[in-house]
Scaffold this motif. Structure first.
Motif, PDB file in Angstrom:
ATOM      1  N   CYS A  57      41.471  42.236  44.541  1.00  0.00           N
ATOM      2  CA  CYS A  57      40.532  41.440  44.938  1.00  0.00           C
ATOM      3  C   CYS A  57      41.238  40.061  45.387  1.00  0.00           C
TER       4      CYS A  57
ATOM      5  N   ILE B   2      34.162  42.580  39.525  1.00  0.00           N
ATOM      6  CA  ILE B   2      34.838  41.472  38.244  1.00  0.00           C
ATOM      7  C   ILE B   2      34.118  40.292  38.756  1.00  0.00           C
ATOM      8  N   CYS B   3      34.274  39.565  39.815  1.00  0.00           N
ATOM      9  CA  CYS B   3      33.967  38.270  40.066  1.00  0.00           C
ATOM     10  C   CYS B   3      32.714  38.157  41.179  1.00  0.00           C
TER      11      CYS B   3
ATOM     12  N   CYS C  91      33.345  42.276  44.813  1.00  0.00           N
ATOM     13  CA  CYS C  91      34.185  42.458  43.640  1.00  0.00           C
ATOM     14  C   CYS C  91      33.070  42.877  42.300  1.00  0.00           C
TER      15      CYS C  91
ATOM     16  N   GLU D 273      40.255  37.091  45.317  1.00  0.00           N
ATOM     17  CA  GLU D 273      39.655  36.075  44.434  1.00  0.00           C
ATOM     18  C   GLU D 273      40.080  36.022  43.218  1.00  0.00           C
ATOM     19  N   CYS D 274      39.976  37.174  42.419  1.00  0.00           N
ATOM     20  CA  CYS D 274      40.262  37.116  41.006  1.00  0.00           C
ATOM     21  C   CYS D 274      41.851  37.867  40.730  1.00  0.00           C
TER      22      CYS D 274
HETATM   23 ZN    ZN Z   1      37.317  39.641  41.825  1.00  0.00          ZN
END
Ligand code: ZN
Length: 48
Positions: free
Chosen positions: A13, A37-38, A35, A15-16
């Motif tokens: 990812c 997760i985020c 994603c 981002e995260c």
């Molecule tokens: Zn993410």
């Protein structure tokens, strides 16, 4: 060993930073939904 065919791509990812081994259908789902997760949007370049 193992012969696990379910991990065809590695997703990282942007981002995260989470990395996941995914198969083709999971890759499509991540591209479509972002994603897990985020929630960041995911581009094909996030896969190796
Ligand atoms: Zn993410």
């Amino acid at each position: 060993m193992g012969g696990d065919e379910s991990t065809e791509y590695t997703f990282v990812c942007p981002e995260c930073g989470e990395s996941l081994d995914v198969n083709a259908s999971m890759r499509d789902a991540l591209l479509d939904r972002g994603c897990v997760i985020c929630g960041a949007s995911v581009s094909p370049s996030a896969f190796a």
